[in-house]
Design a protein around this motif. Structure first.
Motif, mmCIF file in Angstrom:
data_model
loop_
_atom_site.group_PDB
_atom_site.id
_atom_site.type_symbol
_atom_site.label_atom_id
_atom_site.label_comp_id
_atom_site.label_asym_id
_atom_site.label_seq_id
_atom_site.Cartn_x
_atom_site.Cartn_y
_atom_site.Cartn_z
ATOM 1 N N UNK A 167 52.513 24.921 -9.314
ATOM 2 C CA UNK A 167 52.144 26.133 -8.574
ATOM 3 C C UNK A 167 51.069 26.908 -9.332
ATOM 4 N N UNK A 168 51.180 26.956 -10.651
ATOM 5 C CA UNK A 168 50.174 27.651 -11.458
ATOM 6 C C UNK A 168 48.823 26.957 -11.375
ATOM 7 N N UNK A 169 48.834 25.624 -11.423
ATOM 8 C CA UNK A 169 47.585 24.873 -11.311
ATOM 9 C C UNK A 169 46.932 25.122 -9.956
ATOM 10 N N UNK A 170 47.714 25.061 -8.896
ATOM 11 C CA UNK A 170 47.163 25.278 -7.565
ATOM 12 C C UNK A 170 46.653 26.704 -7.400
ATOM 13 N N UNK A 171 47.391 27.671 -7.944
ATOM 14 C CA UNK A 171 46.941 29.066 -7.859
ATOM 15 C C UNK A 171 45.630 29.255 -8.613
ATOM 16 N N UNK A 172 45.507 28.623 -9.766
ATOM 17 C CA UNK A 172 44.265 28.719 -10.525
ATOM 18 C C UNK A 172 43.097 28.085 -9.797
ATOM 19 N N UNK A 173 43.321 26.926 -9.199
ATOM 20 C CA UNK A 173 42.251 26.263 -8.451
ATOM 21 C C UNK A 173 41.822 27.065 -7.237
#
Length: 126
Positions: A99-105
């Motif tokens: 979720x953090x990776x997707x939010x960052x992207x």
């Protein structure tokens, strides 16, 4: 930029409550070092390639760096899905690291939407 980032930030905040599980499941928490390493290197490669591509005239090295970052992001998502299946097959949810990776992207891409239109005329000038 404010009017782009605030709605996206609010959307990510709302999706966090829907996708990120409650951490109080009664079992000990372990830090996913492989996931942290893969997502960090993937985001660093993609961010550098997109941010500095114009400076290096989008040469083969920059394109390779961007492709490597995308490949590592795909490997990260695959690793997270495999890890999720092995840990709790009865629940299907997005891991906090994914979720953090997707939010960052998503945040980074939203920022690009405001930068690219301003940088495009500089790229096309003779």
């Amino acid at each position: 930029m404010f009017f782009v980032n605030v709605p996206i930030g609010m959307l990510i905040f709302a999706l966090t409550f829907l996708l990120v599980p409650d951490p109080h499941t009664g079992r000990a928490h372990r830090l996913d070092l492989t996931g942290v390493l893969l997502s960090t290197v993937a985001l660093t490669c993609v961010t550098f390639a997109l941010g500095e591509g114009g400076r290096y005239s989008w040469n083969a090295g920059i394109r390779t760096l961007g492709a490597t970052g995308l490949a590592l992001a795909a490997l990260f998502l695959r690793q997270q899905s495999q890890r999720q299946k092995s840990e709790s097959p009865s629940r299907s949810y997005c891991s906090p690291t994914a979720a953090s990776l997707l939010a960052g992207l998503v945040s980074f891409c939203a920022g690009l939407l405001t930068v690219i239109p301003r940088a495009w005329p500089m790229r096309r000038s003779p």
